[in-house]
Scaffold this motif. Structure first.
Motif, mmCIF file in Angstrom:
data_model
loop_
_atom_site.group_PDB
_atom_site.id
_atom_site.type_symbol
_atom_site.label_atom_id
_atom_site.label_comp_id
_atom_site.label_asym_id
_atom_site.label_seq_id
_atom_site.Cartn_x
_atom_site.Cartn_y
_atom_site.Cartn_z
ATOM 1 N N PHE A 1 1.308 -1.318 0.066
ATOM 2 C CA PHE A 1 -0.435 0.080 -0.063
ATOM 3 C C PHE A 1 0.877 0.877 -0.008
ATOM 4 N N MET B 1 2.433 1.641 -3.654
ATOM 5 C CA MET B 1 1.524 2.599 -4.495
ATOM 6 C C MET B 1 1.460 4.052 -3.948
ATOM 7 N N TYR B 2 1.247 4.466 -2.632
ATOM 8 C CA TYR B 2 1.158 5.903 -3.096
ATOM 9 C C TYR B 2 2.639 6.280 -2.740
ATOM 10 N N GLU C 1 4.649 5.763 -5.528
ATOM 11 C CA GLU C 1 3.894 5.795 -6.348
ATOM 12 C C GLU C 1 3.228 6.436 -7.797
ATOM 13 N N GLU C 2 1.978 7.038 -6.832
ATOM 14 C CA GLU C 2 1.100 7.543 -7.669
ATOM 15 C C GLU C 2 0.306 8.493 -6.424
ATOM 16 N N THR D 1 -1.600 11.129 -3.937
ATOM 17 C CA THR D 1 -3.318 10.886 -3.728
ATOM 18 C C THR D 1 -4.503 10.377 -4.632
ATOM 19 N N GLU D 2 -2.963 10.362 -5.599
ATOM 20 C CA GLU D 2 -4.295 9.557 -6.542
ATOM 21 C C GLU D 2 -5.050 8.123 -6.302
ATOM 22 N N PHE D 3 -3.551 7.768 -5.842
ATOM 23 C CA PHE D 3 -3.656 6.294 -5.137
ATOM 24 C C PHE D 3 -4.687 6.125 -4.033
ATOM 25 N N LYS E 1 -8.485 6.855 -5.816
ATOM 26 C CA LYS E 1 -8.709 5.673 -6.112
ATOM 27 C C LYS E 1 -8.826 4.137 -5.027
ATOM 28 N N ARG E 2 -8.385 4.804 -4.403
ATOM 29 C CA ARG E 2 -8.963 3.859 -2.876
ATOM 30 C C ARG E 2 -10.342 3.963 -1.925
#
Length: 136
Positions: free
Chosen positions: A118, A121-122, A124-125, A127-129, A132-133
């Protein structure tokens, strides 16, 4: 915000979240006597919906706004234990009350278990991640 926090030994849970104090106190009155001793009525200042509850083992619940959550994710490092859950994050966007007053139904709240994957992924992406969540 008015939050009813329960602690029984090593167990802890949120028994209710309310924007209005009167509603929270009425709900508190519905909690059976055998559970009342474990409940604590907490007022959290300067927080509105949506907000976030952070649950970590052996730590009290934390109640955070969006900026504090971003900071928390920014400052959480991955660990050597791939299976470690760093914390659980609950997204609270309205009053919450279990059907059985005073009991632990937190599993029905929208939440995520924050693991190394998790956090990666954060990173990498951003706040967009989190959007999405459905956290943001």
């Amino acid at each position: 915000m008015f939050i009813i926090v329960a602690t029984k030994g090593d167990l802890k849970w949120i028994s209710g979240v309310f924007q209005g104090e009167d509603v929270a106190r009425l709900y508190m009155d519905l909690i059976p006597d055998e559970l009342k001793e474990y409940q604590e009525f907490v007022q959290v200042e300067n927080i509105t919906y949506p907000f976030y509850i952070i649950e970590r083992q052996e730590s009290p619940f934390r109640f955070l706004g969006k900026a504090e959550v971003i900071s928390l994710f920014h400052n959480t490092d991955v660990s050597d234990d791939e299976d470690e859950v760093h914390f659980n994050i609950y997204t609270i966007d309205s009053d919450y009350r279990p059907k059985k007053p005073g009991t632990d139904y937190m599993g029905i709240l929208r939440h995520d278990h924050v693991t190394n994957e998790f956090i990666a992924m954060y990173r990498e992406e951003g706040t967009e991640f989190l959007s999405k969540r459905r956290i943001f």
